[in-house]
Design an enzyme around this catalytic site. Structure first.
Site, mmCIF file in Angstrom:
data_model
loop_
_atom_site.group_PDB
_atom_site.id
_atom_site.type_symbol
_atom_site.label_atom_id
_atom_site.label_comp_id
_atom_site.label_asym_id
_atom_site.label_seq_id
_atom_site.Cartn_x
_atom_site.Cartn_y
_atom_site.Cartn_z
ATOM 1 N N HIS A 1 0.812 -1.210 0.000
ATOM 2 C CA HIS A 1 0.000 0.000 0.000
ATOM 3 C C HIS A 1 0.850 1.267 0.000
ATOM 4 O O HIS A 1 0.375 2.323 -0.424
ATOM 5 C CB HIS A 1 -0.961 -0.016 1.187
ATOM 6 C CG HIS A 1 -2.115 -0.942 0.988
ATOM 7 N ND1 HIS A 1 -3.368 -0.708 1.512
ATOM 8 C CD2 HIS A 1 -2.227 -2.114 0.308
ATOM 9 C CE1 HIS A 1 -4.182 -1.693 1.171
ATOM 10 N NE2 HIS A 1 -3.500 -2.563 0.443
ATOM 11 N N HIS B 1 -1.784 -12.541 -1.933
ATOM 12 C CA HIS B 1 -2.838 -13.265 -1.233
ATOM 13 C C HIS B 1 -2.446 -14.702 -0.910
ATOM 14 O O HIS B 1 -3.294 -15.491 -0.496
ATOM 15 C CB HIS B 1 -4.132 -13.217 -2.043
ATOM 16 C CG HIS B 1 -4.751 -11.859 -2.063
ATOM 17 N ND1 HIS B 1 -5.940 -11.578 -2.702
ATOM 18 C CD2 HIS B 1 -4.345 -10.688 -1.524
ATOM 19 C CE1 HIS B 1 -6.227 -10.286 -2.557
ATOM 20 N NE2 HIS B 1 -5.266 -9.735 -1.844
#
Length: 728
Positions: free
Chosen positions: A97, A259
């Site tokens: 991020h 993920h």
């Protein structure tokens, strides 16, 4: 990736700092903002002007730091326990991020300045609970001090997280110096978190934005607008990742690789969550999203409202993401927080609980995960990665390195022992200097030969400016080094006047070839250097014509990139839609800024101050650089004088809109009405905007002629050398 929905509808604008009256922007919201040219100017920097981060980084014991970071991964703290006993997933999300705000349209965002520490990013819904990740890092940052910036530490920690869980990364480069105030950046038009007014028509995402909603990094993991449609999600994914310069393979690798680790958090209703860091109470000390659900942490944590763990081994690198994705059919369900997610049909509980040993859960996925199976292009890539885990690992390693280093610019800026040896095309590779450079005598002789060719001042200056002014201080791309102006796509850009450009480059290439052929000992001049040198010769000639003798600085050492070293598709993002310095507007392209706004935007990308922008516009106008139809307020074109400012500020001239020409104005004699000049909004803003007029008045004064030339040359030289990181 977590992205909470609990703050939907809240206004992202801070209130309550009273006593406070209306600001100028409150009174005049359409006022041109030139303050962005003076952010991070050094006055807020506690390190002082002599601090050299690159030198400090060289003192860093990287191995010791990585050892400490590895130990931190499993040093679970009661105030924010580690999922599965390992902080790896949290730190990967933090690094992702930090870098993931990058957008290729203007090169802004990204990890290069450590902006995740500041508002608004520190309080974005998609960054919920990353404040905890940074607080976990504080003891390590405190220990190593100035030898590692926050910007570098955030990315390095993501790398170490991956390595500590068995993944081999592609490398790491330091060199991201911290800034000390938030950048004023356009993140979207919305006044509420998670608003999506940025769309028009058939889901056309406004430029230069790179995310689907205010406060998200990329996409809504529940699907567009919360609609759990994997194919619609795939369209959003493809658009947003492309705006971050990622292709389909890189996109699949990044999503699946990220993920493979950790989990999302949706133990309870988002209404239990408190204010974000910037809106919290002073005693909270910058920690936000305090939850009153159960313990508020660990098994009771709420971040995104989603409750998904993708892998049977969430703290170890594996291929379980793809194995699970294709092993099951999926049914729509809801998390404990009420968010849309997917659960495997007819499956055994095989996913470990993050906190209760021996407890298992059914496999789960996000809508955005299923997009990698149901979009036909993504599915083909995903199945290849399923069947070829080594290809997946290599693709993820490379894509992760690109994600975390995309805004660092050329490799000459990379620091540390883990810099990969391989050159990657997205790094805009420029060959290293491999020959002796020209000296002062050569430079003087070459300038004379340039002027003897008959090329005009306008042609010389325009070409040099077109070459250098592509530079973006945001992601350190563009600039004169590499001479990519001679290659596609730049040679064909309308703003560069292709016919004139081809003529000038042909002449300069001839001079370069003749000079190099005549040398002994291998001395050469590159075309990149030749273009800048020729521009300097043009400026000197123009200054002399105005009665001022000046020597324009020139430092050789640029090299010429090849077509094979140039990603033409990626460079298309640098093409000017509007260039106020050249009074250029591409009427065929969709514009998302007014011309004067685009001027300031371009100046900020060039790292110019307000006075530097002002003096450059005034000089380029009288030199007829770029598109000379408007703004040439002088009777002595191609002569470097302050005439632009003298005539713009002359009260004997009255300005009126030109009939049938949007954005064009006529300057008429106030008494006779006779036409004198034509100008654009960019020209007239220097008389209209109070601060820019103040700068213009300095250069329009009777005693400013020499100052104007001196300041123009200094600003010109700054732009010509903006990409010369080898000189720093």
């Amino acid at each position: 990736m977590d992205n909470p929905t609990d703050t939907a509808g809240k206004c992202p604008v801070a209130h309550g700092n009273k006593p406070r009256g209306p600001s100028n922007r409150d009174w005049w919201p359409n006022q041109l903002n030139v303050q962005i040219l003076h952010h991070n100017s050094g006055r807020a920097d506690p390190m002082g002007k002599d601090f050299d981060y690159a030198e400090e980084f060289k003192k860093l014991d990287l191995d010791a730091l990585k050892k400490d970071l590895t130990a931190l991964m499993t040093d679970s703290q009661d105030w924010w326990p580690a999922d599965f006993g390992h902080y790896g997933g949290l730190f990967i999300r933090m690094a992702w991020h930090s870098a993931g705000t990058y957008r290729i349209t203007d090169g802004r965002g990204g990890a290069g300045q450590g902006q995740q520490r500041f508002a608004p990013l520190n309080s974005w819904p998609d960054n919920a609970n990353l404040d905890k990740a940074r607080r976990l890092l504080w003891p390590i940052k405190q220990k190593y001090g100035n030898r590692i910036s926050w910007a570098d530490l955030l990315i390095l920690t993501g790398n170490v997280a991956l390595e500590s869980m068995g993944f081999k990364t592609f490398g790491f480069a330091g060199g991201r110096a911290d800034v000390w105030e938030p950048e004023e950046l356009y993140w979207g038009p919305e006044g509420t978190w998670l608003g999506d007014e940025r769309y028009s028509g058939e889901r056309q995402l406004a430029e230069p934005l790179g995310a689907v909603q205010m406060g998200l990094i990329y996409v809504n993991p529940e699907g567009p607008g919360g609609n759990p449609d994997p194919l619609a999600s795939a369209r959003d994914i493809r658009e947003t990742f492309a705006r971050m310069a990622m292709n389909d393979e890189e996109t699949v690798a990044l999503i699946a690789g990220g993920h493979t680790f950790g989990k999302t958090h949706g133990a309870g209703d988002p209404s239990f969550i408190g204010a974000e860091p910037e809106g919290g109470a002073i005693e909270d000390q910058g920690l936000g999203w305090k939850s009153s659900f159960g313990s508020g942490v660990g098994k009771d944590a709420i971040t995104a409202g989603l409750e998904v763990t993708w892998s049977q081994t969430p703290t170890k690198w594996s291929n379980y993401f793809f194995e699970n994705l294709f092993a099951y059919e999926w049914e729509l369900t809801k998390s404990p927080a009420g968010a849309h997610q997917w659960q495997a049909k007819n499956a055994e509980a095989s996913i470990p609980d993050a906190y209760e040993a021996g407890k298992k859960h059914l496999p789960t996925m996000l809508t955005s995960d299923l997009a990698l199976r149901f979009d036909p292009i993504y599915e083909k890539i995903s199945r290849r990665f399923l069947e070829n885990p080594d290809q997946f690992a290599d693709a993820f390693a490379r894509a992760w390195f690109k994600l975390t280093h995309r805004d660092m610019g050329p490799k000459v800026r990379y620091l540390g022992p883990e810099v990969p040896a391989e050159d990657l095309i997205w790094q805009d590779v420029i060959p290293a200097v491999d020959h002796p450079l020209v000296g002062d005598k050569d430079i003087a002789e070459l300038k004379a030969k340039v002027l003897a060719t008959g090329l005009s001042v306008q042609e010389l200056v325009s070409t040099a400016w077109a070459s250098a002014s592509t530079f973006r201080g945001s992601d350190k791309r563009g600039g004169a080094n590499g001479a990519r102006i001679r290659l596609a796509p730049q040679k064909d850009w309308d703003a560069n006047q292709p016919a004139q450009l081809a003529k000038v480059l042909g002449v300069l290439e001839g001079l370069q070839k003749d000079f190099n052929a005549a040398q002994t000992g291998g001395k050469k001049i590159s075309l990149a250097d030749m273009i800048v040198l020729a521009g300097a010769a043009g400026v000197e000639k123009a200054a002399a014509a105005g009665g001022t003798t000046v020597s324009v600085p020139f430092t050789p050492g640029r090299m010429d990139a090849s077509e094979a070293q140039t990603d033409a598709h990626s460079f298309a993002a640098l093409e000017p839609r509007i260039d106020g310095f050249r009074n250029y507007v591409n009427d065929k392209r969709l514009q998302f800024m007014k011309p004067e706004e685009a001027l300031v935007d371009r100046a900020q990308l060039l790292t110019l101050t307000g006075p530097e922008m002002t003096v450059l516009v005034g000089g380029l106008r009288v030199l007829k650089a770029g598109q000379p139809e408007h703004g040439v307020f002088t009777a002595r074109p191609e002569t470097l004088t302050n005439d632009f400012f003298v005539n713009l500020l002359d009260m004997a001239t009255q300005w009126v809109p030109a009939a049938g020409k949007d954005g064009v104005y006529e300057g008429r004699d106030r008494k006779t009405g006779a036409a004198k000049w034509t100008g654009t909004r960019v020209d007239l803003i220097f008389g209209s905007h109070s601060q820019l007029r103040a700068f213009a008045e300095v250069y329009g004064q009777a005693d400013a002629k020499e100052k104007f030339v001196k300041d123009f040359v200094a600003a010109w030289n700054k732009v010509m050398n903006a990409d010369r990181f080898d000189l720093v």
